[in-house]
Design an enzyme around this catalytic site. Structure first.
Site, PDB file in Angstrom:
ATOM      1  N   ALA A   1       0.837  -1.208   0.000  1.00  7.73           N
ATOM      2  CA  ALA A   1       0.000   0.000   0.000  1.00  7.73           C
ATOM      3  C   ALA A   1       0.869   1.255   0.000  1.00  7.73           C
ATOM      4  O   ALA A   1       0.743   2.116   0.864  1.00  7.73           O
ATOM      5  CB  ALA A   1      -0.935  -0.018   1.206  1.00  7.73           C
ATOM      6  N   GLY A   2       1.756   1.348  -0.983  1.00  7.15           N
ATOM      7  CA  GLY A   2       2.563   2.559  -1.169  1.00  7.15           C
ATOM      8  C   GLY A   2       1.938   3.432  -2.238  1.00  7.15           C
ATOM      9  O   GLY A   2       0.707   3.408  -2.419  1.00  7.15           O
TER      10      GLY A   2
ATOM     11  N   GLY B   1       0.242   1.332  -5.119  1.00  6.12           N
ATOM     12  CA  GLY B   1      -0.831   0.517  -4.537  1.00  6.12           C
ATOM     13  C   GLY B   1      -2.027   1.383  -4.178  1.00  6.12           C
ATOM     14  O   GLY B   1      -3.177   1.038  -4.469  1.00  6.12           O
TER      15      GLY B   1
ATOM     16  N   LYS C   1      11.950   0.146 -21.355  1.00  5.20           N
ATOM     17  CA  LYS C   1      11.938   1.089 -20.222  1.00  5.20           C
ATOM     18  C   LYS C   1      13.184   0.892 -19.373  1.00  5.20           C
ATOM     19  O   LYS C   1      13.800   1.860 -18.915  1.00  5.20           O
ATOM     20  CB  LYS C   1      10.657   0.907 -19.383  1.00  5.20           C
ATOM     21  CG  LYS C   1      10.535   1.924 -18.261  1.00  5.20           C
ATOM     22  CD  LYS C   1       9.093   2.256 -17.949  1.00  5.20           C
ATOM     23  CE  LYS C   1       8.963   3.504 -17.079  1.00  5.20           C
ATOM     24  NZ  LYS C   1       9.513   3.359 -15.751  1.00  5.20           N
TER      25      LYS C   1
ATOM     26  N   ASN D   1      15.766   3.819 -18.562  1.00  4.74           N
ATOM     27  CA  ASN D   1      16.072   4.132 -17.158  1.00  4.74           C
ATOM     28  C   ASN D   1      17.553   3.921 -16.855  1.00  4.74           C
ATOM     29  O   ASN D   1      18.144   4.645 -16.054  1.00  4.74           O
ATOM     30  CB  ASN D   1      15.231   3.271 -16.207  1.00  4.74           C
ATOM     31  CG  ASN D   1      13.766   3.695 -16.152  1.00  4.74           C
ATOM     32  OD1 ASN D   1      12.928   2.965 -15.651  1.00  4.74           O
ATOM     33  ND2 ASN D   1      13.435   4.864 -16.664  1.00  4.74           N
TER      34      ASN D   1
ATOM     35  N   ASN E   1      16.872  15.675 -14.994  1.00  2.00           N
ATOM     36  CA  ASN E   1      17.033  14.954 -16.263  1.00  2.00           C
ATOM     37  C   ASN E   1      17.611  15.884 -17.336  1.00  2.00           C
ATOM     38  O   ASN E   1      18.476  15.479 -18.129  1.00  2.00           O
ATOM     39  CB  ASN E   1      15.692  14.378 -16.729  1.00  2.00           C
ATOM     40  CG  ASN E   1      15.205  13.272 -15.800  1.00  2.00           C
ATOM     41  OD1 ASN E   1      15.932  12.837 -14.898  1.00  2.00           O
ATOM     42  ND2 ASN E   1      13.972  12.823 -15.992  1.00  2.00           N
TER      43      ASN E   1
ATOM     44  N   GLU F   1      16.331   0.780  -7.087  1.00  2.00           N
ATOM     45  CA  GLU F   1      16.035  -0.483  -7.777  1.00  2.00           C
ATOM     46  C   GLU F   1      17.143  -0.814  -8.779  1.00  2.00           C
ATOM     47  O   GLU F   1      16.903  -1.503  -9.776  1.00  2.00           O
ATOM     48  CB  GLU F   1      14.655  -0.397  -8.447  1.00  2.00           C
ATOM     49  CG  GLU F   1      13.526  -0.256  -7.430  1.00  2.00           C
ATOM     50  CD  GLU F   1      12.124  -0.236  -8.030  1.00  2.00           C
ATOM     51  OE1 GLU F   1      11.265  -1.025  -7.623  1.00  2.00           O
ATOM     52  OE2 GLU F   1      11.884   0.628  -8.899  1.00  2.00           O
TER      53      GLU F   1
END
Ligand code: NAD
Ligand code: KPL
Length: 321
Positions: A26-27, A30, A200, A204, A218, A280
């Site tokens: 639930a972030g 979510g 993607k 990234n 960016n 990530e």
């Protein structure tokens, strides 16, 4: 709709009973999905980390979705992973590095024929989750929507975008896509979701680490054209070598277009590092470097970038996996 109003059933609610959307994580994403599904009067249940989080949620018992000036509250039900209730449809919205462990906790609750929708960025976590639940159908998703939390149980819908969903085993599009339509979740069924995820991942990998190392927005990468081009050339060659030629088409041109279009933004990885959060990296640049190593394909610039970024993270006390 006024702030603090709890909306009632909308007129476009589907007539037949729908399968519950269990949402694990639930972030930001979510909550963004949960509130929009609830807005369409679809059954949604959050699966929170543990009893402490459940008690914290019970004190408010609602999620808040903020879109521009508008803020709406949705009283969504919640439970812990240990709850004894079967799961038929599970949306996984944990970070890539948490997804496998989170799914492991609820694997015993999956009904025969259960479906999982995996919303993680990058690659690697989806395959790890799918291997853990071989009898379930795993649908992979790639999203360009943007959301962030501005408090507990509050999500800001910061950037409209699109979500592509697809079955890496090339199964048919599921019926429940119509529920995304009802919920106003812009989406498309993708016949080649792996190609989308690779594309993607490549963008990234060419942009995000450089924004961290040069500590810039960016748009700051416009001063580092040559570096972006070199990385895109290696990434394109790697994609072709991995059987993802379509994802390699005009990669550098697309990277420069994204840099220009998002010039004022900080990349998600830059935001993670500046806020002291784990990145990530292993599922983006790390995944590309591992894919190259497994195929004995030389990617010296990507590997050099990976080492520099790992060192940068280490110096800040952040994990480099
Ligand atoms: P987030 O950190 O806001 O949310 C992740 C949630 O998962 C957290 O609330 C965390 O507590 C929860 N979680 C972790 N382990 C859990 C467990 N075992 N059980 C239950 N809950 C658990 O992350 P996010 O920004 O929503 O990102 C989720 C994924 O979506 C990432 O892979 C991200 O790259 C991708 N994504 C995010 C955005 C965005 O704008 N936020 C956009 C596109 C893609
Ligand atoms: O997706 C992105 C991110 O910040 O994670 C973009 C804007 C494409 C930069 O790589």
């Amino acid at each position: 709709m006024p702030d603090s109003a709890i909306p009632q059933n909308p007129p476009n609610a589907p007539a037949r009973a729908s399968t519950t959307w269990h949402i694990l994580g639930a972030g930001s994403m979510g909550m963004l999905w949960a509130t929009r599904l609830a807005r369409a009067d679809l059954p949604v249940t959050l699966i929170l980390r543990n009893d402490d989080r459940l008690q914290a949620y019970k004190a408010v018992q609602k999620l808040t979705l903020i879109e521009g000036e508008d803020s709406q509250h949705w009283p969504i039900s919640a439970q812990t992973p240990e709850t004894d209730e079967p799961i038929q449809r599970l949306l996984v919205t944990c970070k890539a590095y948490d997804a496998e462990q989170a799914v492991k906790q609820i694997a015993g609750r999956l009904s025969p024929g259960a479906e999982l929708i995996l919303l993680q960025n990058g690659l690697g976590s989806q395959q790890a989750v799918a291997a853990q639940v071989p009898h379930a159908r795993c649908i992979f998703a790639s999203s360009t929507e943007g959301a962030y939390r501005d408090g507990d149980w509050r999500v800001v819908f910061a950037g409209r975008g699109h979500t592509w969903l697809g079955d890496p085993r090339h199964g048919p599009a599921p019926q429940w896509l119509e529920e995304l339509q009802l919920s106003g979740i812009a989406h498309e069924w993708s016949p080649n979701i792996l190609s989308r995820l690779w594309r993607k991942l490549a963008l990234n990998s060419a942009i995000n680490p450089l924004t961290v190392l040069h500590d810039c927005r960016n748009g700051g990468l416009q001063a580092h054209d040559a570096e972006v081009n070199t990385l895109c050339a290696e990434l394109s060659a790697l994609l072709e070598h991995c059987g993802q030629a379509e994802a390699a088409i005009d990669l550098a041109t697309e990277a420069h277009r994204v840099i220009q279009a998002t010039a004022n933004n900080y990349s998600s990885m830059h935001q993670d590092v500046s806020q002291g959060r784990r990145t990530e990296i292993s599922y983006l640049l790390g995944y590309a470097c591992t894919a190259a190593r497994n195929r004995q394909f030389a990617v010296p610039c990507l590997q050099g970038l990976h080492q520099r970024l790992s060192e940068h993270l280490r110096q800040r006390g952040l994990p480099c996996n």
